[in-house]
Each structure stands twice: as structure tokens, then as C-alpha cells.
Design a protein around this motif. Sequence first.
Motif, short mmCIF file in Angstrom:
data_model
loop_
_atom_site.label_atom_id
_atom_site.label_comp_id
_atom_site.label_asym_id
_atom_site.label_seq_id
_atom_site.Cartn_x
_atom_site.Cartn_y
_atom_site.Cartn_z
N CYS A 143 0.88 -1.18 0.00
CA CYS A 143 0.00 0.00 0.00
C CYS A 143 0.91 1.22 0.00
N VAL A 144 1.45 1.53 -1.16
CA VAL A 144 2.54 2.50 -1.25
C VAL A 144 2.08 3.94 -1.02
N GLY A 145 0.77 4.18 -1.07
CA GLY A 145 0.26 5.53 -0.82
C GLY A 145 -0.20 5.75 0.60
N LEU A 146 -0.11 4.72 1.43
CA LEU A 146 -0.60 4.80 2.81
C LEU A 146 0.34 5.67 3.65
N THR A 147 -0.20 6.79 4.15
CA THR A 147 0.61 7.71 4.95
C THR A 147 0.19 7.74 6.42
N SER A 148 -1.02 7.26 6.71
CA SER A 148 -1.52 7.34 8.08
C SER A 148 -2.18 6.03 8.48
N LEU A 149 -1.79 5.53 9.66
CA LEU A 149 -2.34 4.29 10.19
C LEU A 149 -2.70 4.52 11.65
N THR A 150 -3.98 4.42 11.95
CA THR A 150 -4.45 4.73 13.30
C THR A 150 -5.11 3.51 13.94
N PHE A 151 -4.68 3.16 15.15
CA PHE A 151 -5.29 2.08 15.91
C PHE A 151 -6.11 2.69 17.05
N ALA A 152 -7.36 2.28 17.16
CA ALA A 152 -8.19 2.75 18.27
C ALA A 152 -7.70 2.11 19.58
N PRO A 153 -7.87 2.80 20.72
CA PRO A 153 -7.51 2.20 22.01
C PRO A 153 -8.26 0.88 22.20
N ARG A 154 -7.59 -0.09 22.85
CA ARG A 154 -8.19 -1.41 22.96
C ARG A 154 -7.84 -2.07 24.28
N THR A 155 -8.65 -3.06 24.63
CA THR A 155 -8.38 -3.87 25.82
C THR A 155 -8.04 -5.31 25.44
N GLU A 156 -8.47 -5.73 24.21
CA GLU A 156 -8.19 -7.09 23.74
C GLU A 156 -6.87 -7.12 22.97
#
Length: 326
Positions: A291-304
Motif C-alpha cells: 500500500c505504497v500511498g498509505l501515509t496514516s495508520l491509526t489504531f483505536a484504544p483497545r483492551t483485547e
Amino acid sequence: ITLPTRIGLLDFEGTNLLSINKNLMKINIVGRPTPEQKANKEYYTSNNGGVCSYDGTELVFVPKYIKGTYTIPAAIQVIGEKAFIGCWELEGVVIKDNVKKIKSEAFSRCLALTSVEFDYNGGSLEIESKAFYECTNLYSVELPKQLQYLGSYAFGYTPKLTTVTINGSSNAILEWGAFAEEGGRNKGYVTNIHLGAGAPAFDINSVFYGCNLYVLDVDEYNRNFNQIDGVLYNSDKTEILYYPYGMTGNYVIPDTITRIGQGVFENRANIASIEIPASVTEIDFYAFRNCVGLTSLTFAPRTEPLYIKASAFENCIALTSVSLPE
């Protein structure tokens, strides 16, 4: 040409007179088998210019220089291995529901073939590996709802085949690379698929491996898929099955998704950002590779816990930083 039944079994591919004679359009087999041939079932019959098995249910060989459209005779239940291979001038074939199986390489290298019509109202159909391999002028194909099995490379190396309709039954088996090119290249050419009302749940990335699918159309009565804004999910929307090529910008993964499957976003060069919800517990191999155009990757807060498998984000060259969840 007319041949006597007593001639016995021949290797038609290796019989030059029959395989390269440009004037040969029909083969007729006449007469009775010898008692020994009959006892061992070692003789041929003929139908509509083609050579058939002793009982007339399998089409074994068709002359290489037949022209136009060929309709499979009503008595035929099996189209034999390499039966039509290299029929250079065959333009169309009509296959009706008397046919239950199309064996490997049956229509391979039919270079002029532009039309394959499956006229089915009942019965079942199995299409083995490489059955239509290298049919380089085939533009589209509609597989009947009676389809039970589709083998690897069945429609491989068909560079003009861009549109496929699948109407297979809910228990149909579709093998890996059914529309891919063999030999390590694994390239496919299909860009548009339509999933009919009875199309089974299957791994689209696997069956259409190497294809850049831009358009996926799902029948409104299909209960095996859930399509929203062009993205294909499983029926209960817990897994992303396919993310079409050509979609651009940002994508927020729904919070019903629990797993991102193998290669689902692979080679999607136009994705700019991805938001992954806390509901996702697994990101499979190669999920976002290239995914050569991917500039932002966000993970939501999690407990699992979240499990990210090898090469999931390989070669995402525009991604400069990632904050993984705790």
C-alpha cells in the motif's frame, strides 16, 4: 473421415493424420466392436463429428480445425481431457445441462474462442483445472448456478477476460487461482465480477488471485455477502472480504470487523489512511502489503490483544511512523 470401430483405442493427440489435417472437420466411427473390445470396453463411438467413449457419454476428441460454434451433443456427460485443445478456429461452444464435468485442459488454447454459453436448467457441473486455459479471445463468462467445482487455472491466461459472473450453488468449491496465470506469474486479468443470488461464500482474493478487481456487483438476494459503499464483507460483517482497486482516500474500518484477512488491501496504492477499530483482533499475512500511498495508520484504544502477522504492512513506503496499541 470414417473409421471402423475395430480400430480400437487411439492416441488422438499423437496421431498426426487426425490432429494436423486442416481439412478434417468430422470423424465418424462405424461398425461393431469385436467381442474382446466389447468385453474390455476398448473402443470408440462418434457423435456430431467428435470421437466419444464406448458408451457415448464422454467426448474424447474433436478435430482441431472445426469452425464456428459447436454445441455439445445431448448424450455427452463428460467433456474429456484435452478434447478440444488447440482447436484454433473454434469461435463458440454451447454447453447444456447434460454435461456434468469438463476435464482438465478440455478447451485449452482455443485461441479464437469468444463465447462460452452454459445453458443449464438443472443438474450439476464440475470444471477442472486449466479447462479453458489460454483462451486468449474470451471476453466474458457467466458460470451457472449448478456449478459445484471450479479448479485452479480453469480460466487462467485469458488476457481479454475482464468480466465474470458467478452463479454457483452455496456449497460450490472454487479453487485458488481459478482465473490466474500459471508459472509463478500468477497474473489475472478480470476487473469486473458479478455475484449472483446463489453465489457461494468464497475467498475472492484467492480465487481471483492476481486480478485487479475494480467493480464488484452483488445480487440483492445473495445472503452470503454484504456490500457497503463498494467494499465487500461477509454476511455478518465481521470480516472484510474484498477492497476494490481504484478506491481512493481514507477508509475507516467498521467496528463490527474482527479480522482483516490475508492480502485484503494488498497493492491498493490509492489508500491514504486507515483507521483500525478495537474490535479487530487479527491482521493476517500481507494484509496491507504494497500500500505504497498509505501515509496514516491509526489504531483505536483497545483492551483485547491484537495479532499482526508477518509482512502485514510490508513495503508501505509512505508510512513514516506507526503508534501500535498497548
